[in-house]
Write a protein that holds these residues in place. Sequence first.
Motif, PDB file in Angstrom:
ATOM      1  N   ASP A 246       0.848  -1.187   0.000  1.00 19.69           N
ATOM      2  CA  ASP A 246       0.000   0.000   0.000  1.00 19.69           C
ATOM      3  C   ASP A 246       0.888   1.243   0.000  1.00 19.69           C
ATOM      4  N   PRO A 247       0.923   2.003  -1.096  1.00 20.74           N
ATOM      5  CA  PRO A 247       1.773   3.185  -1.150  1.00 20.74           C
ATOM      6  C   PRO A 247       1.189   4.394  -0.436  1.00 20.74           C
ATOM      7  N   GLY A 248       0.028   4.254   0.167  1.00 20.12           N
ATOM      8  CA  GLY A 248      -0.528   5.356   0.955  1.00 20.12           C
ATOM      9  C   GLY A 248      -1.177   6.439   0.130  1.00 20.12           C
ATOM     10  N   ASN A 249      -1.580   6.125  -1.091  1.00 20.40           N
ATOM     11  CA  ASN A 249      -2.263   7.128  -1.910  1.00 20.40           C
ATOM     12  C   ASN A 249      -3.653   7.442  -1.365  1.00 20.40           C
ATOM     13  N   PHE A 250      -4.224   6.478  -0.616  1.00 15.11           N
ATOM     14  CA  PHE A 250      -5.514   6.701   0.036  1.00 15.11           C
ATOM     15  C   PHE A 250      -5.310   6.704   1.546  1.00 15.11           C
ATOM     16  N   GLN A 251      -5.743   7.773   2.183  1.00 14.48           N
ATOM     17  CA  GLN A 251      -5.603   7.866   3.633  1.00 14.48           C
ATOM     18  C   GLN A 251      -6.810   7.183   4.287  1.00 14.48           C
ATOM     19  N   ILE A 252      -6.575   5.971   4.763  1.00 11.98           N
ATOM     20  CA  ILE A 252      -7.647   5.165   5.327  1.00 11.98           C
ATOM     21  C   ILE A 252      -7.782   5.453   6.822  1.00 11.98           C
ATOM     22  N   GLN A 253      -8.950   5.900   7.230  1.00  8.96           N
ATOM     23  CA  GLN A 253      -9.161   6.283   8.618  1.00  8.96           C
ATOM     24  C   GLN A 253      -9.215   5.071   9.541  1.00  8.96           C
ATOM     25  N   LYS A 254      -8.958   5.328  10.815  1.00  6.44           N
ATOM     26  CA  LYS A 254      -8.950   4.267  11.816  1.00  6.44           C
ATOM     27  C   LYS A 254     -10.265   3.504  11.841  1.00  6.44           C
ATOM     28  N   SER A 255     -11.373   4.191  11.640  1.00  3.99           N
ATOM     29  CA  SER A 255     -12.690   3.550  11.718  1.00  3.99           C
ATOM     30  C   SER A 255     -12.892   2.516  10.638  1.00  3.99           C
ATOM     31  N   LEU A 256     -12.079   2.546   9.568  1.00  2.53           N
ATOM     32  CA  LEU A 256     -12.225   1.600   8.467  1.00  2.53           C
ATOM     33  C   LEU A 256     -11.390   0.339   8.651  1.00  2.53           C
ATOM     34  N   PHE A 257     -10.518   0.350   9.655  1.00  2.14           N
ATOM     35  CA  PHE A 257      -9.720  -0.850   9.946  1.00  2.14           C
ATOM     36  C   PHE A 257     -10.476  -1.737  10.932  1.00  2.14           C
TER      37      PHE A 257
END
Length: 257
Positions: A246-257
């Motif tokens: 995952d190169p981090g192009n999408f900032q995935i919020q904590k609530s989605l993990f």
Amino acid sequence: MWFILKQLKFALFSITMKKIIFFILFIAGSSIVLANSTDTIPKITARPLVFENAFRNDPKFEDPTVFASFYTVDLGKIKIETGRLIACDASDMHKYPAFNEIFPRGEFPVQLSVVKAEAGEAEYVAYTRIVFSQKPVRKWSYALKPGDYFREPWDSTTRIRCIFMGEMGMQTTVIADSVSSNAFIKKPHTEWGAVFVEPFKRTGKKGFIHSFNDHNLVSVATFFNPCYAAYIGYDDQGKPCRLLLDPGNFQIQKSLF
């Protein structure tokens, strides 16, 4: 008259029982067919869902968590000889150790998830993954190297961003078995450019499998960052079924993990 009514009642009862039995058998048969047709299809059970949604290859689907549509590119199969994999910027192959996890040995599909671009925008690789099995992912964990410490995946906006980090060297990610990596780093630097730079300029491809001397490796063009988090997807038996970069192009919020 009584005898006729009795016979009629018995006939109706027989017909009803036959319908019930037929219905039960039909439902049972349908269930078997349905089970046989779906139990090999991975079901998304682990968060974040985008890690699997991004490889659905459905032109009508937009992931609701990152608001993007993707398509999948099949690169071929990586040859894993020892189970010890490295992943880093190509210019850093000589100094990066393999992940701690021992992965399955054999040849396994490598796929890119590419973000569909709007008019006038560039397409780029959202995720790269190796598929070790078609079993559903039950848990994602960081793929750690010697010296890394365990932590649960959460909130990519504040995570320790880089499980490995390049310095914008060749802006190409390499994934390889340690045997392949050790063999390749002995080659002249002119061959490095021929594998990690020129093909992308010449063809516009976003990734490919490079074979050499009975080995191979994966070469993928980066877009924004040479900075990746690497995740291992484990199945319900605790065995690796995916490796995802995952190169981090999408900032995935904590609530989605």
